[in-house]
Design a protein around this motif. Structure first.
Motif, PDB file in Angstrom:
ATOM      1  N   ARG A 296       0.859  -1.205   0.000  1.00  0.00           N
ATOM      2  CA  ARG A 296       0.000   0.000   0.000  1.00  0.00           C
ATOM      3  C   ARG A 296       0.890   1.248   0.000  1.00  0.00           C
ATOM      4  N   GLU A 297       1.919   1.242   0.865  1.00  0.00           N
ATOM      5  CA  GLU A 297       2.834   2.390   0.970  1.00  0.00           C
ATOM      6  C   GLU A 297       3.574   2.599  -0.344  1.00  0.00           C
ATOM      7  N   ARG A 298       4.013   1.473  -0.935  1.00  0.00           N
ATOM      8  CA  ARG A 298       4.748   1.583  -2.202  1.00  0.00           C
ATOM      9  C   ARG A 298       3.864   2.225  -3.264  1.00  0.00           C
ATOM     10  N   MET A 299       2.576   1.901  -3.241  1.00  0.00           N
ATOM     11  CA  MET A 299       1.647   2.464  -4.231  1.00  0.00           C
ATOM     12  C   MET A 299       1.523   3.972  -4.018  1.00  0.00           C
ATOM     13  N   LEU A 300       1.512   4.382  -2.751  1.00  0.00           N
ATOM     14  CA  LEU A 300       1.395   5.813  -2.442  1.00  0.00           C
ATOM     15  C   LEU A 300       2.617   6.562  -2.995  1.00  0.00           C
ATOM     16  N   GLU A 301       3.786   5.968  -2.802  1.00  0.00           N
ATOM     17  CA  GLU A 301       5.012   6.593  -3.322  1.00  0.00           C
ATOM     18  C   GLU A 301       4.954   6.695  -4.848  1.00  0.00           C
ATOM     19  N   LYS A 302       4.424   5.665  -5.472  1.00  0.00           N
ATOM     20  CA  LYS A 302       4.299   5.629  -6.926  1.00  0.00           C
ATOM     21  C   LYS A 302       3.404   6.785  -7.403  1.00  0.00           C
ATOM     22  N   ILE A 303       2.286   6.967  -6.700  1.00  0.00           N
ATOM     23  CA  ILE A 303       1.350   8.035  -7.076  1.00  0.00           C
ATOM     24  C   ILE A 303       2.038   9.390  -6.924  1.00  0.00           C
ATOM     25  N   LYS A 304       2.715   9.553  -5.778  1.00  0.00           N
ATOM     26  CA  LYS A 304       3.379  10.842  -5.533  1.00  0.00           C
ATOM     27  C   LYS A 304       4.507  11.093  -6.520  1.00  0.00           C
ATOM     28  N   GLY A 305       5.102   9.985  -6.989  1.00  0.00           N
ATOM     29  CA  GLY A 305       6.161  10.114  -7.996  1.00  0.00           C
ATOM     30  C   GLY A 305       5.635  10.804  -9.247  1.00  0.00           C
ATOM     31  N   LEU A 306       4.351  10.625  -9.510  1.00  0.00           N
ATOM     32  CA  LEU A 306       3.792  11.228 -10.728  1.00  0.00           C
ATOM     33  C   LEU A 306       3.153  12.588 -10.451  1.00  0.00           C
ATOM     34  N   THR A 307       2.471  12.688  -9.300  1.00  0.00           N
ATOM     35  CA  THR A 307       1.724  13.943  -9.054  1.00  0.00           C
ATOM     36  C   THR A 307       2.527  14.968  -8.275  1.00  0.00           C
ATOM     37  N   GLY A 308       3.617  14.519  -7.609  1.00  0.00           N
ATOM     38  CA  GLY A 308       4.311  15.417  -6.690  1.00  0.00           C
ATOM     39  C   GLY A 308       3.494  15.548  -5.409  1.00  0.00           C
ATOM     40  N   GLU A 309       3.724  16.653  -4.671  1.00  0.00           N
ATOM     41  CA  GLU A 309       3.011  16.916  -3.412  1.00  0.00           C
ATOM     42  C   GLU A 309       1.494  16.723  -3.598  1.00  0.00           C
ATOM     43  N   LEU A 310       0.866  16.001  -2.691  1.00  0.00           N
ATOM     44  CA  LEU A 310      -0.564  15.698  -2.886  1.00  0.00           C
ATOM     45  C   LEU A 310      -1.498  16.797  -2.380  1.00  0.00           C
ATOM     46  N   LYS A 311      -0.972  17.595  -1.447  1.00  0.00           N
ATOM     47  CA  LYS A 311      -1.829  18.641  -0.860  1.00  0.00           C
ATOM     48  C   LYS A 311      -2.404  19.526  -1.964  1.00  0.00           C
ATOM     49  N   GLY A 312      -3.717  19.670  -1.949  1.00  0.00           N
ATOM     50  CA  GLY A 312      -4.361  20.547  -2.933  1.00  0.00           C
ATOM     51  C   GLY A 312      -4.653  19.890  -4.272  1.00  0.00           C
ATOM     52  N   THR A 313      -4.244  18.617  -4.455  1.00  0.00           N
ATOM     53  CA  THR A 313      -4.537  17.972  -5.745  1.00  0.00           C
ATOM     54  C   THR A 313      -5.902  17.281  -5.685  1.00  0.00           C
ATOM     55  N   GLN A 314      -6.446  17.031  -6.863  1.00  0.00           N
ATOM     56  CA  GLN A 314      -7.685  16.240  -6.927  1.00  0.00           C
ATOM     57  C   GLN A 314      -7.377  14.946  -7.668  1.00  0.00           C
ATOM     58  N   ILE A 315      -7.588  13.819  -6.986  1.00  0.00           N
ATOM     59  CA  ILE A 315      -7.289  12.526  -7.609  1.00  0.00           C
ATOM     60  C   ILE A 315      -8.612  11.836  -7.964  1.00  0.00           C
ATOM     61  N   GLY A 316      -8.698  11.392  -9.200  1.00  0.00           N
ATOM     62  CA  GLY A 316      -9.898  10.677  -9.664  1.00  0.00           C
ATOM     63  C   GLY A 316      -9.681   9.187  -9.491  1.00  0.00           C
ATOM     64  N   VAL A 317     -10.504   8.551  -8.678  1.00  0.00           N
ATOM     65  CA  VAL A 317     -10.308   7.132  -8.347  1.00  0.00           C
ATOM     66  C   VAL A 317     -11.332   6.257  -9.077  1.00  0.00           C
ATOM     67  N   LEU A 318     -10.827   5.262  -9.792  1.00  0.00           N
ATOM     68  CA  LEU A 318     -11.713   4.292 -10.442  1.00  0.00           C
ATOM     69  C   LEU A 318     -11.615   2.959  -9.710  1.00  0.00           C
ATOM     70  N   GLY A 319     -12.691   2.571  -9.050  1.00  0.00           N
ATOM     71  CA  GLY A 319     -12.733   1.297  -8.339  1.00  0.00           C
ATOM     72  C   GLY A 319     -12.492   1.458  -6.853  1.00  0.00           C
ATOM     73  N   LEU A 320     -13.410   0.887  -6.064  1.00  0.00           N
ATOM     74  CA  LEU A 320     -13.285   0.952  -4.603  1.00  0.00           C
ATOM     75  C   LEU A 320     -13.418  -0.434  -3.967  1.00  0.00           C
ATOM     76  N   ALA A 321     -14.087  -1.345  -4.670  1.00  0.00           N
ATOM     77  CA  ALA A 321     -14.245  -2.706  -4.142  1.00  0.00           C
ATOM     78  C   ALA A 321     -12.874  -3.389  -4.079  1.00  0.00           C
TER      79      ALA A 321
END
Ligand code: UGA
Length: 454
Positions: A296-321
């Motif tokens: 889970r943590e590795r995935m978070l780092e991966k996301i931040k690697g692309l978006t940079g700082e997350l504060k103030g960003t809007q992330i569109g999530v597909l899939g919650l199940a």
């Protein structure tokens, strides 16, 4: 034959309904009155493809009933399936209080020989525990047998798994009980389903060992994915290359955000607990649990690697199940990751075809729930694929690009072809496929050869 199934969760409801479809008279019992009322109105409390149709059919044909009257159901049944929950305690061990309560009620209502079957996943020794509770608490001297018959149903394909299982496992001490169970499962003999007949403890362990092994495959491939990213290899092709070896097999080698659901997280923890309670450290499965947590943590780092700082960003999530074709969000990596994003200051727009109602209760912050993938993408800084529902596999990439604030896709389920997405001008990250193969002129030939051999 009359049977009853105690507990109308996934396992109980599917088991009871499918036995009714085999021609047996089944009472499904639950102490939750509102659930029983719902079922009696023909409403199914869970999302399980194909289930409603066979529930309706068997109610109409008079073989399936739903009731809260446990005593009466026990009295009129030859076989009693226990399918109540065994939730994890703080220390990872399974909480058996529901099972114990049911065993006491069975004891008080024994009115002749009965077969008592555990369908829930229960720690090794539970069969013996049930025997001793019933022995102690029954007022008279009725004969009974306990059988372990673990389920191997996958949510989303539970009906198919019940009707066409890879195997049926039966653990018992008595030949009479085995004969009755074989009779109950007789339609499966026609399709030559293998039966594994063994003692109760072995049967109980088969279930934990199976789930722990499947979870091991997932954590294994997730670690291979991390190595792929570092050395420039493609985990998709590594998995294919490995899976073509029959001894390994191609299933459960999909890299992603880690396993979730109501089974693997609970059962891997429970088997390590069982081992420690017997003075043994099950090192491999303890590592599997740790790798899954870290993923889970590795995935978070991966996301931040692309978006940079997350504060103030809007992330569109597909899939919650926790996986497609279910509304179940228990231990869902998607929910964990979305909550981690919100904790770091991102706002979330999300869409899931079935799990939004459940997700609403489990999200740590306000989420804007949308009606499709395009509404999710509209104005988002990145599109994050967290559950591989089929409808997310062929999105209109041109349209998405026009809607997203920045053309970024983070595909944690590896459902897109990196080269194709990049062709559309997206920045794209996935799991374990950052490497050279997608730039290789031989890529198509390699894919084709692998698929042909599959
Ligand atoms: C699992 C087992 O597959 C069933 O055999 C078992 O009966 C059931 O647990 C249970 O003990 O009751 P289920 O939890 O419904 O079934 O779901 P799976 O399809 O096994 O998926 C579990 C998790 O592993 C999901 O989060 C899925 O996304 C993940 N997974 C699966 C991967 O990350 N990679 C894979 O290759 C396969």
């Amino acid at each position: 034959m009359n049977i009853c199934v105690i507990g109308t969760g996934y396992v109980g409801l599917v088991t009871g309904t499918c036995f009714a479809d085999f021609g047996v008279n089944v009472s499904c019992v639950d102490k939750d009155t509102s659930k029983i009322e719902m079922l009696n109105r023909g409403e199914i409390p869970i999302y399980e493809p194909g289930l409603k149709e066979i529930v309706d059919k068997n109610i109409n044909e008079g073989r399936l009933t739903f009731t809260t009257d446990l005593s009466e159901s026990i009295k009129k049944s030859l076989v009693i399936f226990i399918a109540v929950g065994t939730p994890p305690r703080e220390d990872g061990s399974a909480d058996l209080s529901y099972i114990e309560e049911v065993a006491r009620t069975i004891a008080r209502n024994l009115n002749g020989y009965k077969v008592i079957v555990t369908k829930s996943t229960v720690p090794v020794g539970t069969g013996k525990l049930i025997e001793s509770i019933i022995d102690k608490e029954q007022g008279e001297d009725h004969k009974f047998d306990v059988v372990s018959n673990p389920e191997f149903l996958r949510e989303g394909s539970a009906v198919e798994d019940f009707m066409r299982p890879n195997r049926v496992v039966l653990g018992a001490r008595s030949e009479q009980a085995i004969a009755i169970m074989k009779d109950l499962y007789s339609p499966l003999y026609l399709i030559e389903t293998p039966f594994v007949i063994t003692d109760i403890e072995t049967s109980e362990l088969i279930k934990y060992a199976s789930n722990a092994f499947l979870a091991t495959k997932i954590s294994f491939i997730n670690e291979v994915a991390t190595i792929c990213e570092r050395v420039g290899a493609d985990v998709h092709m590594v998995a294919k290359g490995m899976g073509l070896d029959n001894r390994i097999g191609s299933k459960f080698l999909h890299a992603g955000p880690g396993y979730g659901g109501s089974c693997f997280p609970k059962d891997t923890m429970a088997i390590t607990r069982i081992a420690r309670d017997h003075d043994y450290v099950f090192k491999i499965v303890e590592a599997v649990v740790e790798v899954n947590h870290d993923q889970r943590e590795r995935m978070l780092e991966k996301i931040k690697g692309l978006t940079g700082e997350l504060k103030g960003t809007q992330i569109g999530v597909l899939g919650l199940a926790f996986k497609p074709n279910t509304d179940d969000i228990r231990e869902s990596p998607a929910i964990d990751i979305a909550n981690m994003l919100m904790a770091q200051g991102a706002s979330i727009k999300a869409y899931d075809p079935a799990a939004m109602e459940n997700a609403g209760k489990a999200m740590s912050g306000p989420v804007k729930f949308c009606s499709d993938a395009y509404e999710v993408a509209d104005g988002s800084d990145a599109l994050l694929i967290l559950t591989e529902w089929n409808q997310f596999r062929k999105l209109d990439l041109g349209r998405l690009k026009g809607l997203l604030k920045s053309p970024r896709i983070i595909d944690l389920r590896n459902i897109y072809d990196p080269a194709n997405v990049k062709k559309f001008g997206f920045e794209y990250v996935c799991v374990g496929r950052g490497g050279r193969i997608h730039e290789s002129p031989f890529r198509d030939a390699i894919e084709t050869a692998a698929f042909q051999a599959d």
